[in-house]
Enzyme design. Sequence first.
Site, PDB file in Angstrom:
ATOM      1  CE  LYS A  92      -3.941   2.500   2.608  1.00 41.55           C
ATOM      2  NZ  LYS A  92      -4.884   1.961   3.501  1.00 41.55           N
ATOM      3  CB  SER A  94      -8.016   3.852   2.832  1.00 39.93           C
ATOM      4  OG  SER A  94      -7.309   3.004   3.269  1.00 39.93           O
ATOM      5  CB  SER A 143      -8.889   1.028   5.625  1.00 43.64           C
ATOM      6  OG  SER A 143      -9.776   2.259   5.406  1.00 43.64           O
TER       7      SER A 143
HETATM    8  N1  GLN Z   1     -13.571   4.882   6.092  1.00 44.43           N
HETATM    9  C1  GLN Z   1     -12.866   5.489   7.126  1.00 44.43           C
HETATM   10  C2  GLN Z   1     -12.480   6.736   7.160  1.00 44.43           C
HETATM   11  O1  GLN Z   1     -12.958   7.531   5.577  1.00 44.43           O
HETATM   12  C3  GLN Z   1     -11.830   4.371   6.986  1.00 44.43           C
HETATM   13  C4  GLN Z   1     -10.944   4.828   6.883  1.00 44.43           C
HETATM   14  C5  GLN Z   1      -9.637   3.623   6.848  1.00 44.43           C
HETATM   15  O2  GLN Z   1      -9.787   2.801   8.305  1.00 44.43           O
HETATM   16  N2  GLN Z   1      -8.228   4.034   6.285  1.00 44.43           N
HETATM   17  O3  GLN Z   1     -11.883   7.548   7.235  1.00 44.43           O
END
Ligand code: GLN
Length: 491
Positions: free
Chosen positions: A78, A158, A182
């Site tokens: 990532k 994400s 995410s």
């Molecule tokens: N969807 C959540 C956010 O936008 C979690 C994102 C994540 O876990 N990095 O904050």
Amino acid sequence: MTDLLDFTFAEARKKLLAKEFSAVELNRAYLGAMEAARGLNAYVLETPEIALERAAESDARIAKGEAGPLEGLPLGVKDLYCTEGVRTTACSKILGEFTPPYESFVTAKMRADGAVMLGKLNNDEFAMGSSNETSAFGVVVNPWRRQGSDAALVAGGSSGGSSAAVAARIALGATATDTGGSIRQPAAFTGTVGVKPTYGRCSRWGIVAFASSLDQAGPIARDVRDAAILMRSMAGYDKRDSTSVDREVPDYEAAVGRSVKGLRIGVPKEYRVDGMPAEIEKLWSDGAERLKAAGAEIVEVSLPHTKYALPAYYIVAPAEASSNLARYDGVRYGARVAGRDVTDMYENTRAAGFGPEVRRRIMIGAYVLSAGYYDAYYVRAQKVRTLIKRDFETVFDAGVDAILTPATPSAAFGVGEMANASPVEMYLNDVFTVTVNMAGLPGIAVPAGLSSEGLPLALQLIGRPFDEETLFATGAVIEDSFGRFSPERWW
Ligand code: GLN
């Protein structure tokens, strides 16, 4: 010969050690598949030279009988993980061509264990999002499609690049991060397995920070066993992360195949949210039935503060993000836009460098931390966080070993479908996952069948702190019962 891409890492590992094929051959197959799958936009940077060089080193170690636990593994990373000498952007324009002179703790460990890096994977900008649509490199396309439709679906976020790459067989495993879901949500959208470890289990050192008290590194893999193998390498104590926990890393793989007989699995009634699709409701009760058939005891439990988790998360996470992102000022990293004076330069750089979702979070965060509103919002959200944590502690103290919930409120949605609605619609996607980050607990998402439209659906298991092993054991029972799922290749 079967396609090299079809093997899980556990299978490939045996064949590599038996010299049925080489690490170079395996990684070459992946590099070829990556080229053919560029339309999915899973990778933001391919590193074929590094991959082939490291694969050759793997073959040399295998020849000498010195293979590491991840020897030859074709791994996608990532783009939130700093990689030495390889551009790292967090998929934000503000980092420009930032090329770290150091390697994150987690990827350094995986490399030392023999993993080969194929390239850097797409993600939402600074990991803020649930669909990968906030990335400066554009959306990732899910390798799954609805039956009879060729509409592009999101691969979740994400870590959408990580989930799409593993599902599309252009990485055999991937690193990911989870601040509010995410790892688990993109895994759920792509029929892959995602693990969010206990807070403190993996070092955050060298991972671009989003919300430091919630961020955790973890794997996305093809199945539960592979996730356990990756996790053992990723976990461990690191003195450079003050929240890293000095505790022995168990052999997670040994937990795969362990019986669930006698385990008490809690089903929290508050997760039966309004408007939950019948399909998700059925998936959940099916999962409980199957665990019962395997000898587990299913008990209804209550987590009364669940409904406050999402609003509290969307105060705590932006607050920490606004503070973490203050460092991007045009002086130290990446891009800079000149101005009349230094303040003007900061403003120009930040206005040009951050996308709309990141700007929204910075504004919310600065607001809830401001002198007049700190007590009303931030302090209250922290109190709610404590109550959420206590809810879980009460359930675990009563003898529950793990908690079963759906991973997401729906299957993968279409590109643009949520992004064009409202930010709140998008935030609602995290309803089943954020509680776990707020409480610092481990969670796993495991595929558990297909929707009526032919898309993967997943269950989530939540464990006691540092009891990832129960999640691997229970997750493997779900996997064996429901089967494994891969998309038809169309790309
Ligand atoms: N969807 C959540 C956010 O936008 C979690 C994102 C994540 O876990 N990095 O904050």
